[in-house]
Motif scaffolding. Structure first.
Motif, short mmCIF file in Angstrom:
data_model
loop_
_atom_site.label_atom_id
_atom_site.label_comp_id
_atom_site.label_asym_id
_atom_site.label_seq_id
_atom_site.Cartn_x
_atom_site.Cartn_y
_atom_site.Cartn_z
N GLY A 1 -9.88 0.92 12.94
CA GLY A 1 -10.04 1.59 11.87
C GLY A 1 -11.15 1.00 10.84
O GLY A 1 -11.53 1.75 9.74
N ARG A 2 -11.88 -0.04 11.56
CA ARG A 2 -13.04 -0.34 10.66
C ARG A 2 -14.29 0.68 10.72
O ARG A 2 -14.76 0.99 9.37
N VAL A 3 -14.65 1.23 11.73
CA VAL A 3 -15.75 2.27 11.88
C VAL A 3 -15.54 3.42 11.01
O VAL A 3 -16.60 3.77 10.16
N TRP B 1 -3.95 -6.17 14.36
CA TRP B 1 -2.74 -5.41 13.36
C TRP B 1 -3.05 -3.94 13.99
O TRP B 1 -4.09 -3.71 14.84
N SER B 2 -1.91 -3.17 13.96
CA SER B 2 -1.91 -1.73 14.61
C SER B 2 -3.14 -1.00 13.64
O SER B 2 -3.03 -1.34 12.48
N GLU B 3 -3.49 0.14 14.19
CA GLU B 3 -4.35 1.02 13.39
C GLU B 3 -3.41 1.54 12.21
O GLU B 3 -4.08 1.73 11.11
N GLU B 4 -1.99 1.60 12.45
CA GLU B 4 -1.37 2.29 11.26
C GLU B 4 -1.06 1.25 10.09
O GLU B 4 -1.51 1.47 8.92
N VAL C 1 -3.29 -1.10 9.49
CA VAL C 1 -4.66 -1.38 8.78
C VAL C 1 -4.94 -0.09 7.74
O VAL C 1 -5.41 -0.14 6.79
N ASN C 2 -4.71 0.98 8.24
CA ASN C 2 -4.89 2.09 7.28
C ASN C 2 -3.95 2.17 6.11
O ASN C 2 -4.41 2.81 5.16
N ASP C 3 -2.63 1.84 6.49
CA ASP C 3 -1.61 1.82 5.62
C ASP C 3 -2.08 0.73 4.39
O ASP C 3 -2.01 1.10 3.16
N GLN C 4 -2.57 -0.50 4.67
CA GLN C 4 -3.26 -1.41 3.66
C GLN C 4 -4.36 -0.98 3.12
O GLN C 4 -4.57 -0.93 1.86
N LEU C 5 -5.26 -0.02 3.68
CA LEU C 5 -6.51 0.52 2.95
C LEU C 5 -5.88 1.46 2.07
O LEU C 5 -6.34 1.43 0.80
N GLU C 6 -5.00 2.36 2.48
CA GLU C 6 -4.43 3.19 1.46
C GLU C 6 -3.97 2.50 0.00
O GLU C 6 -4.32 3.18 -0.89
N GLN C 7 -2.99 1.62 0.34
CA GLN C 7 -2.47 1.08 -0.69
C GLN C 7 -3.42 0.39 -1.71
O GLN C 7 -3.39 0.63 -2.97
N ARG C 8 -4.30 -0.54 -0.90
CA ARG C 8 -5.39 -1.08 -1.82
C ARG C 8 -6.18 0.01 -2.50
O ARG C 8 -6.67 -0.39 -3.91
N LEU C 9 -6.54 0.97 -2.04
CA LEU C 9 -7.54 2.02 -2.75
C LEU C 9 -6.79 2.69 -3.81
O LEU C 9 -7.34 2.96 -5.08
N LYS C 10 -5.50 3.03 -3.57
CA LYS C 10 -4.62 3.57 -4.47
C LYS C 10 -4.39 2.92 -5.85
O LYS C 10 -4.50 3.16 -6.85
#
Ligand code: NAD
Length: 417
Positions: free
Chosen positions: A184-186, A365-368, A370-379
């Motif tokens: 998910g980093r790219v 961690w799985s891609e899900e 990572v993306n879930d953490q990203l979404e929560q933090r941005l929200k």
């Protein structure tokens, strides 16, 4: 001729507004503005044709009150120490706003990657590491990709750093997966831009599924932002690269465009790609009549000269500092909603943080996840900024800076001098 604000000048103006509002004491203002360390060095390179070229490299570390310095490495012909001072400061505020345990840094090389072979890029990158190895490290300063650099350059940094310090892949983020990069980093910055755009559109009463969007820049950030926004149903009517772009009022075929671009590893110009639409210049793209404008290329593309002609009601700053301080004042007066860079493009550093954490745990961690953490933090960051803007009756940029400055100031106070 009109004098333009420098990136450093714009950054100081944005900060000053927050200092005033928060009534920060004068000596603390000076402290928060000044960089901890500014390094400039020469990088001689023997080119493939046997000639010797001389480049200049930089690493500027702004503040480390909340944790090690963190920030990208930019390889671009249009950089100097002032750019990096401004961009490193921006990183301090971005990390604080997202509540990441890092301070800000930035650096890179004044060069045109398009004119260097892969071999020359590798030599230049590894030579850069020789120059800065003593001031970077997993607990000191952790570089990452920015314009003109990506996973390939980060891998070369891991290799060069290992010669002096042993295998230490957490010295950089944005690495290839094979060297301990994160899923998910790219895509993270572009994914975050799309998420924040969706939140801002909702708040502004713009229906994203029907919205028209123009994206300037089709590199890592612009291409992923366009892709994720198109996936959310938005109509990408214009997109560009350094040579200009394509425009179609009904929406471009973004999937086809990106497929062709990726097939040539971003080497082909958008002008040559067959994706429908007509040619458009970068300047025209900024002035297209759209609901949302996403500048995702370089800084200061919107200045006092063209601000009046920008028609979008919502601007999401995917690039760093695409709007200078004068244009910002003009647009605010006109009621344009601006989502500031320190929030809009913070997806990249957020997943860089997650990569750093994973590498330290020697666990992936799985891609899900990572993306879930990203979404929560941005929200959470979006909620904090928009609530602060509402209660203080200020624009989103000022609200974001106020939160960030308070957090850094608090760390400075409790650490003492
Ligand atoms: P990139 O090198 O992958 O792409 C840059 C894009 O901008 C390319 O399409 C290039 O053709 C275009 N461009 C270059 N010069 C231009 C000019 N003079 N006018 C118009 N277009 C031009 O870079 P990127 O990583 O996508 O970064 C883009 C912006 O986003 C930068 O401001 C960067 O600081 C910011 N950013 C990047 C990240 C990241 O994770 N890569 C994170 C946060 C912010």
């Amino acid at each position: 001729m009109r004098m333009h604000s420098s990136p450093r000048g714009s950054c100081e103006k944005f900060l000053d507004r927050a200092f005033e509002k928060l009534q920060i004491e004068p000596e603390h203002r000076h402290l928060l503005r000044t960089c901890y360390r500014e390094v400039r060095f020469e990088l001689p390179l023997k080119k493939e044709d046997g000639s010797i070229a001389l480049f200049y490299g930089y690493r500027v570390q702004h503040d480390q009150s909340r944790g090690p310095f963190k920030g990208g490495l930019r390889f671009h012909p249009d950089v100097d120490i002032d750019h990096f001072v401004a961009l490193s400061s921006l990183m301090t505020w971005k990390c604080a706003l997202l509540d990441l345990p890092f301070g800000g840094a930035k650096g890179g090389v004044d060069c045109d990657p398009g004119e260097l072979s892969a071999r020359e890029m590798e030599t230049l990158t590894k030579r850069l590491v020789e120059r800065i190895a003593m001031v970077i490290g997993p607990d000191r300063d952790i570089p990452a990709p920015d314009m003109g650099t990506g996973p390939r350059e980060m891998a070369w940094i891991v290799d060069a750093y290992a010669h002096q310090h042993g295998f230490t892949p957490d010295v950089v983020t944005g690495k290839p997966l094979e060297l301990g990069g994160s899923f998910g980093r790219v895509e993270a910055t572009g994914r975050g831009v799309a998420q924040v755009t969706a939140l801002a559109a909702e708040a502004a009463g713009v229906e994203l599924e029907r919205a028209s969007i123009a994206v300037q820049g089709c590199g890592n950030v612009g291409s992923h932002a366009a892709k994720f926004l198109a996936e959310r149903g938005a109509r990408i009517v214009a997109i560009s690269d350094v040579n200009g772009g394509r425009f179609h009022p009904d929406g471009l075929e973004i999937d086809r465009l990106l497929e062709q671009l990726n097939a040539t590893q971003q080497k082909q110009s958008l002008q040559e790609i067959d994706c429908g639409g007509e040619s458009i210049s970068n300047q025209e793209l900024l002035e297209v009549d759209v609901d949302i404008l996403v500048p995702a290329a370089i800084g200061h593309v919107i200045s006092a000269e063209n601000a009046e002609r920008v028609q979008a009601g919502l601007i999401v700053e995917a690039a760093n500092m695409p709007i200078d301080c004068e244009a910002d004042a003009i647009l605010r007066k006109r009621g344009t909603n601006i989502v500031p860079d320190i929030l809009a493009n913070a997806g990249g550093v957020t997943v860089s943080y997650l990569e750093w954490v994973q590498k330290r745990q020697r666990y992936r961690w799985s891609e899900e996840q990572v993306n879930d953490q990203l979404e929560q933090r941005l929200k959470r960051a979006w909620r904090e900024v928009s609530e602060r803007a509402e209660t203080e009756e200020v624009d989103l940029r000022l609200a974001a800076y106020m939160i960030a400055v308070e957090r850094v100031m608090q760390a400075v106070r409790i650490r003492g001098f």
